[in-house]
Design a protein around this motif. Structure first.
Motif, PDB file in Angstrom:
ATOM      1  N   GLY A 419       0.830  -1.200   0.000  1.00  0.00           N
ATOM      2  CA  GLY A 419       0.000   0.000   0.000  1.00  0.00           C
ATOM      3  C   GLY A 419       0.859   1.243   0.000  1.00  0.00           C
ATOM      4  O   GLY A 419       2.090   1.166  -0.144  1.00  0.00           O
ATOM      5  N   PRO A 420       0.265   2.406   0.196  1.00  0.00           N
ATOM      6  CA  PRO A 420       1.041   3.657   0.171  1.00  0.00           C
ATOM      7  C   PRO A 420       2.137   3.697   1.227  1.00  0.00           C
ATOM      8  O   PRO A 420       3.144   4.382   1.053  1.00  0.00           O
ATOM      9  CB  PRO A 420      -0.030   4.730   0.437  1.00  0.00           C
ATOM     10  CG  PRO A 420      -1.325   4.099   0.067  1.00  0.00           C
ATOM     11  CD  PRO A 420      -1.176   2.647   0.364  1.00  0.00           C
ATOM     12  N   ASP A 445      -6.967   0.902   4.196  1.00  0.00           N
ATOM     13  CA  ASP A 445      -7.435   2.280   4.110  1.00  0.00           C
ATOM     14  C   ASP A 445      -8.499   2.407   3.026  1.00  0.00           C
ATOM     15  O   ASP A 445      -8.405   1.760   1.969  1.00  0.00           O
ATOM     16  CB  ASP A 445      -6.270   3.218   3.791  1.00  0.00           C
ATOM     17  CG  ASP A 445      -5.242   3.258   4.915  1.00  0.00           C
ATOM     18  OD1 ASP A 445      -5.639   3.063   6.078  1.00  0.00           O
ATOM     19  OD2 ASP A 445      -4.047   3.468   4.614  1.00  0.00           O
ATOM     20  N   THR A 448      -8.159   3.572  -1.468  1.00  0.00           N
ATOM     21  CA  THR A 448      -6.712   3.427  -1.614  1.00  0.00           C
ATOM     22  C   THR A 448      -6.403   2.274  -2.564  1.00  0.00           C
ATOM     23  O   THR A 448      -7.076   1.242  -2.542  1.00  0.00           O
ATOM     24  CB  THR A 448      -6.054   3.170  -0.249  1.00  0.00           C
ATOM     25  OG1 THR A 448      -6.358   4.257   0.635  1.00  0.00           O
ATOM     26  CG2 THR A 448      -4.547   3.022  -0.370  1.00  0.00           C
ATOM     27  N   THR A 476      -8.522  -1.445  -5.751  1.00  0.00           N
ATOM     28  CA  THR A 476      -8.779  -0.206  -5.011  1.00  0.00           C
ATOM     29  C   THR A 476      -9.931  -0.427  -4.047  1.00  0.00           C
ATOM     30  O   THR A 476     -10.971  -0.996  -4.412  1.00  0.00           O
ATOM     31  CB  THR A 476      -9.114   0.948  -5.971  1.00  0.00           C
ATOM     32  OG1 THR A 476      -8.045   1.116  -6.904  1.00  0.00           O
ATOM     33  CG2 THR A 476      -9.322   2.244  -5.206  1.00  0.00           C
TER      34      THR A 476
END
Length: 672
Positions: A419-420, A445, A448, A476
């Motif tokens: 993830g980010p 999240d 995301t 997503t």
């Protein structure tokens, strides 16, 4: 490795299509194991000069005493820098070996025992004609013995190897690594016949490996073993020289007078007891077929001998009509145990070892082989959940990757979720050999994008690495407030996929409420830990080995499962007894006067099949009432006098209803 119970499944069935031998050879070359491949992709270099032939290499295949391939075994050619490790299918190629007389060391005395093989390295990469067998470190007797003088009386002995003892009293030990072991070695699975080192010598009736390799005893310890030959009065003891790999005399003229044989051992190596007798030798003949089709290209051996009658310096192999002839086979054992493995293994045929036993030097029945083409097809990702490109995915989702075929489930992390903020932390498990699952420890999240990145090192059970074309998948999560997490109780997966009595299994799921009971097949397992998402339980003692369904109950109601939880339950052999009362461990089975009943005692043995040195024997359950239930505590065999000549000294292996070999075996010694 006499490996612990493994979660690996058996080799997958052959596919209808397979790459050509040259293509597969090049594929193996890319993986570091091109056994017989010419240069791939053309015969000349960019300068126009001819490509140099590959350096000679030793090529062989390693198996344990249950005829399972051994992975990760270290091999090293002494006196050189040439070394390698065996693949998942047991194949190993040690490259860059200078030609001439060489000694191969295989094993490490940590995960497996260590044995030596003297051989002559030719200028090509010929396959070694015999499987390289390694017994289990746990199959014999052992004791914790630190280096230095032994204090007081110390004798290694135990029911795992009855009648065998190693007296270390008054001995100074060096190089023990903390443990001393004595392990039974099958006379049919030796690296080298004694007669290959000592002209005119007979072949061993008994062989034992003292570990660790290279351990020293000063003065020499005394090894006592049962007498396994009553037709001869005098015996010699031999050991394998740790420098040359050849047999050498330890002591001559042992006269046990019908009792056990005792001789000195001064170091950790392989020992054998050999009668002082002339050994008549014969030519063994037979045929290898697949179904009814003759199969060429198989190497054959009998009692560690593989010699072509036309040229004894060359190994015996099957001709175009499937027939073979093995010269110089000893008549010592009264039966002929023939093994066959593919020549050019991994190129023409997938690895396998098959055996047949006969009382005649002309085998009455053909050796049946699978003769499968090698699996050279890369596994690939078949699907993911969430699917690639999916949107609106609930943040509470679990991530699943499904492969196109069974993969090596020893891989600790076949994929990651990114993830980010980097990799998402979670619990990873296998639903089955095709399917890996990640349960994130926290909700993802919202709104995301996440990436499922599959590890390029994932491989199938033939050792083929994952197709790298599709390893990155994206989804997503939905925007807005996350949905409420599910409230139902559900079990997702089981780890490991294979286990034996006393092992701990872990069941992953959600909303476990406490007080959950676990059953393996029809037997209750002891629950040792339970949280909201994890249950741990101990495999019970007496459920028959095979594929056992694991079920859960909470509050009197069955817990639903995402898919059936199936445990590959393995049998465990503990002791071989000479009576149904399980009071007398069997030192040696006298062929002329066998016990009325021989029992292989153990756990999870109900209905298990029995093989002795690879030869199957009929058996029935020995039942006892335990906890009010009638359970199998052993498999009993009945022999009339004399016991059949096909009953040989070697490992006793139990296999469950699914054909999988047990987690442990025991060693039977047969007196002729």
């Amino acid at each position: 490795m006499a490996p612990p119970a493994s979660s690996r499944l058996p080799p997958v069935p052959p596919r209808p299509l397979a790459p050509s031998a040259p293509a597969l050879a090049c594929a193996l070359l890319a993986g570091g194991l091109a056994l017989f491949a010419p240069a791939c992709g053309g015969g000349s270099s960019r300068t126009g000069r001819s490509s140099l032939p590959p350096p000679p290499r030793f090529v062989g295949v390693l198996y344990d005493y249950a005829d399972r391939p051994l992975e990760g075994v270290s091999l090293r050619v002494l006196g050189t820098n040439a070394q390698a490790a065996s693949r998942i299918d047991g194949l190993a190629a040690v490259g860059g070996v200078p030609t001439g007389a060489r000694v191969l060391r295989y094993g490490d005395s940590v995960q497996t025992p260590t044995l030596l093989l003297p051989y002559t390295q030719q200028s090509d990469s010929s396959f070694h004609p015999l499987p390289l067998y390694l017994p289990s470190l746990e199959s014999g007797i052992s004791a914790t013995v630190p280096d230095g003088p032994v204090s007081g009386t110390l004798v290694l002995q135990g029911d795992a190897l009855p009648g065998v003892s190693l007296d270390l009293t008054g001995v100074t030990v060096s190089g023990s690594g903390g443990t001393v072991r004595v392990i039974g070695v099958s006379p049919s699975r030796l690296p080298l016949p004694v007669s290959a080192s000592v002209a005119g010598a007979a072949e061993p009736r008994a062989a034992f490996l003292v570990e660790n390799h290279g351990i020293g005893f000063s003065p020499a310890a005394q090894l006592t073993v049962p007498l396994l030959d009553t037709t001869n009065a005098t015996f010699d003891a031999y050991k394998v020289n740790r420098s040359t790999g050849h047999w050498e005399l330890v002591v001559a003229g042992l006269t046990p007078a019908g009792g056990p044989v005792t001789f000195p051992v001064d170091e950790g190596t392989l020992y054998a007891v050999v009668p002082q007798a002339t050994t008549p030798r014969v030519t063994v003949t037979g045929r290898v077929v697949s179904g009814s089709t003759p199969v060429a290209g198989y190497l054959v051996s009998c009692w560690n001998v593989s010699a072509d009658p036309a040229d004894p310096s060359r190994p015996a192999r099957t001709a175009a009509d499937g027939t073979f002839r093995i010269a110089g086979v000893p008549q010592t054992y009264g039966a002929y145990l023939v093994r066959a493995i593919p020549d050019r293994m991994g190129i023409d045929f997938a690895p396998e070892v098959v055996s047949a036993v006969s009382q005649s030097a002309s085998l009455g029945a053909d050796l049946q082989v699978a003769a499968r083409r090698p699996d050279g097809i890369e596994p690939e990702v078949k699907s993911t959940a969430p699917a690639d490109g999916a949107t609106g995915v609930p943040p509470t989702t679990q991530v699943v990757v499904v492969f196109s075929e069974p993969i090596d489930t020893s891989h600790p992390r076949p994929f990651r979720l990114l993830g980010p903020n980097g990799a998402v932390d979670g619990a990873l498990s296998y639903d089955n050999a095709f399917t890996a699952r990640l349960r994130p420890h926290a909700s993802l999240d919202p709104a995301t994008t996440y990436n499922i990145l599959v590890d390029r090192k994932v491989r199938d059970l033939a050792g083929n690495l994952l197709d790298p074309g599709r390893i990155n998948f994206r989804f997503t999560t939905q925007s807005g407030s996350p949905s409420a997490p599910p409230t139902d109780t559900k079990a997702f997966s089981l780890t490991p996929l294979a286990a034996a009595r006393g092992d701990t299994i872990e069941i992953s799921g959600r909303n476990f409420t406490g007080g959950t009971s676990v059953r393996v097949g029809g037997s209750t397992a002891l629950v040792t830990f339970e949280s909201s998402d994890t249950i741990r339980a101990v495999v019970p003692d007496h459920e028959p080995a095979g594929d056992a369904t694991v079920s859960l109950t909470a509050g009197g109601s069955a817990v639903s499962t995402l898919q059936p939880l199936v445990l590959d339950l393995r049998a465990s052999a503990t002791t071989i007894y000479a009576d149904a009362a399980l009071t007398t461990p069997l030192d040696a089975l006298d062929r002329n006067a066998p016990p009325a009943t021989v029992v292989v005692a153990g756990f999870n043995v109900g209905g298990a099949s029995v093989t002795i040195d690879g030869v199957p024997f009929a058996a029935s359950d020995l039942l006892q009432t335990i906890g009010g239930a009638s359970v199998a505590v052993g498999r009993q065999l009945t022999f009339s006098a004399p016991a059949p000549a096909t009953l040989l000294t070697g490992p006793v292996v139990l296999r469950g209803a699914n054909g999988k070999a047990g987690a442990t075996y025991r060693f039977l010694q047969v007196r002729n």
